[in-house]
Motif scaffolding. Structure first.
Motif, PDB file in Angstrom:
ATOM      1  N   ALA A  50      71.953  -7.921  41.574  1.00  0.00           N
ATOM      2  CA  ALA A  50      70.896  -7.227  40.830  1.00  0.00           C
ATOM      3  C   ALA A  50      71.126  -7.367  39.329  1.00  0.00           C
ATOM      4  N   ARG A  51      70.051  -7.305  38.574  1.00  0.00           N
ATOM      5  CA  ARG A  51      70.147  -7.158  37.128  1.00  0.00           C
ATOM      6  C   ARG A  51      70.241  -5.655  36.869  1.00  0.00           C
ATOM      7  N   VAL A  52      71.242  -5.233  36.127  1.00  0.00           N
ATOM      8  CA  VAL A  52      71.505  -3.804  35.957  1.00  0.00           C
ATOM      9  C   VAL A  52      71.239  -3.402  34.515  1.00  0.00           C
ATOM     10  N   HIS A  53      70.550  -2.265  34.361  1.00  0.00           N
ATOM     11  CA  HIS A  53      70.300  -1.673  33.045  1.00  0.00           C
ATOM     12  C   HIS A  53      70.759  -0.225  33.079  1.00  0.00           C
ATOM     13  N   ALA A  54      71.444   0.187  32.020  1.00  0.00           N
ATOM     14  CA  ALA A  54      71.808   1.593  31.880  1.00  0.00           C
ATOM     15  C   ALA A  54      70.578   2.354  31.400  1.00  0.00           C
ATOM     16  N   GLN A  55      70.250   3.426  32.078  1.00  0.00           N
ATOM     17  CA  GLN A  55      69.048   4.209  31.771  1.00  0.00           C
ATOM     18  C   GLN A  55      68.963   4.586  30.290  1.00  0.00           C
ATOM     19  N   ASP A  56      70.058   5.046  29.710  1.00  0.00           N
ATOM     20  CA  ASP A  56      70.027   5.519  28.328  1.00  0.00           C
ATOM     21  C   ASP A  56      69.934   4.401  27.297  1.00  0.00           C
ATOM     22  N   GLU A  57      70.145   3.159  27.714  1.00  0.00           N
ATOM     23  CA  GLU A  57      70.028   2.026  26.794  1.00  0.00           C
ATOM     24  C   GLU A  57      68.608   1.460  26.759  1.00  0.00           C
ATOM     25  N   ILE A  58      67.769   1.911  27.659  1.00  0.00           N
ATOM     26  CA  ILE A  58      66.365   1.499  27.669  1.00  0.00           C
ATOM     27  C   ILE A  58      65.599   2.467  26.777  1.00  0.00           C
ATOM     28  N   LEU A  59      64.851   1.943  25.827  1.00  0.00           N
ATOM     29  CA  LEU A  59      64.098   2.763  24.878  1.00  0.00           C
ATOM     30  C   LEU A  59      64.999   3.833  24.245  1.00  0.00           C
ATOM     31  N   PRO A  60      66.082   3.399  23.592  1.00  0.00           N
ATOM     32  CA  PRO A  60      67.065   4.348  23.067  1.00  0.00           C
ATOM     33  C   PRO A  60      66.530   5.263  21.966  1.00  0.00           C
ATOM     34  N   GLN A  61      65.396   4.937  21.391  1.00  0.00           N
ATOM     35  CA  GLN A  61      64.816   5.781  20.353  1.00  0.00           C
ATOM     36  C   GLN A  61      64.242   7.080  20.910  1.00  0.00           C
ATOM     37  N   LEU A  62      64.074   7.147  22.233  1.00  0.00           N
ATOM     38  CA  LEU A  62      63.552   8.356  22.873  1.00  0.00           C
ATOM     39  C   LEU A  62      64.703   9.251  23.318  1.00  0.00           C
ATOM     40  N   LYS A  63      64.462  10.543  23.272  1.00  0.00           N
ATOM     41  CA  LYS A  63      65.459  11.513  23.718  1.00  0.00           C
ATOM     42  C   LYS A  63      65.745  11.296  25.204  1.00  0.00           C
ATOM     43  N   PRO A  64      67.020  11.156  25.585  1.00  0.00           N
ATOM     44  CA  PRO A  64      67.334  10.973  27.010  1.00  0.00           C
ATOM     45  C   PRO A  64      67.009  12.230  27.811  1.00  0.00           C
ATOM     46  N   LEU A  65      66.505  12.018  29.010  1.00  0.00           N
ATOM     47  CA  LEU A  65      66.180  13.112  29.921  1.00  0.00           C
ATOM     48  C   LEU A  65      66.954  12.915  31.213  1.00  0.00           C
ATOM     49  N   ASP A  66      67.017  13.950  32.016  1.00  0.00           N
ATOM     50  CA  ASP A  66      67.688  13.864  33.312  1.00  0.00           C
ATOM     51  C   ASP A  66      66.672  13.629  34.412  1.00  0.00           C
ATOM     52  N   GLY A  67      67.137  13.063  35.489  1.00  0.00           N
ATOM     53  CA  GLY A  67      66.308  12.938  36.675  1.00  0.00           C
ATOM     54  C   GLY A  67      65.884  11.523  36.994  1.00  0.00           C
ATOM     55  N   LYS A  68      65.496  11.357  38.247  1.00  0.00           N
ATOM     56  CA  LYS A  68      65.070  10.046  38.731  1.00  0.00           C
ATOM     57  C   LYS A  68      63.789   9.583  38.057  1.00  0.00           C
ATOM     58  N   GLY A  69      62.928  10.524  37.689  1.00  0.00           N
ATOM     59  CA  GLY A  69      61.664  10.153  37.053  1.00  0.00           C
ATOM     60  C   GLY A  69      61.862   9.321  35.808  1.00  0.00           C
TER      61      GLY A  69
END
Length: 172
Positions: A50-69
């Motif tokens: 798989a190609r793997v991306h860390a959730q918090d590194e995607i669109l880092p200018q936005l405040k990180p949120l919790d959850g699968k959504g």
């Protein structure tokens, strides 16, 4: 195909492997969105193909949120397919039919823009137990506002779903 994953090292590699082996020609992209795992989920997923991306590194200018959504919607920024299939990374005994069951309606009927899996989930040896969202939110709301629909069993399933991107000419 997108797999949101948090601490799923025990299952993510097998799921990615099955998708690669049995659905390969059908899948243009296979992406795992690692949602702050504390184990080696990302490494296992990458080794499986798989190609793997860390959730918090995607669109880092936005405040990180919790959850699968957040993992699901952020996947739109790192994928390019016209049709996306979301598969939970914690499914044991994963079968390709879980993907084909939600992908088939989208590929077979251009008027279909979204499909969601429905299945039995055994809870305490009962064959038709529901998930948290279904039992705590969906079923009480359906019973209250639409009692004629109260007989539907397990109206929601979170493990597999597929949808067409509305900006590609598909109905929203």
């Amino acid at each position: 195909m997108v797999l949101p994953a948090r601490d799923e090292r025990d299952t993510v590699g097998e799921i990615v492997g099955v998708i690669r082996r049995e659905l390969g020609p059908l899948v243009d992209e296979l992406v795992v969105i690692d949602s702050r795992s504390t184990d080696d989920t990302a490494l296992v997923a990458a080794r499986a193909g798989a190609r793997v991306h860390a959730q918090d590194e995607i669109l880092p200018q936005l405040k990180p949120l919790d959850g699968k959504g957040e993992a699901l919607w952020k996947s739109l920024a790192v994928t390019s397919g016209d049709v996306l299939v979301f598969v939970d990374a914690d499914i044991r005994n994963f079968r390709p039919s879980l993907v084909l069951g939600v992908l088939g309606p989208l590929l077979g009927d251009p008027s279909v823009a979204y499909a969601k899996g429905c299945y039995d989930r055994p809870v305490n040896a009962a064959g038709n137990g529901g998930g948290r969202v279904t039992e705590l939110v969906a079923r009480p709301l359906i019973n209250l506002h639409w009692p004629e629909l109260a007989g539907f069993v397990q109206p929601l399933a979170g493990s597999t779903r597929a949808g067409a991107r509305p900006w590609n000419g598909c109905p929203s």
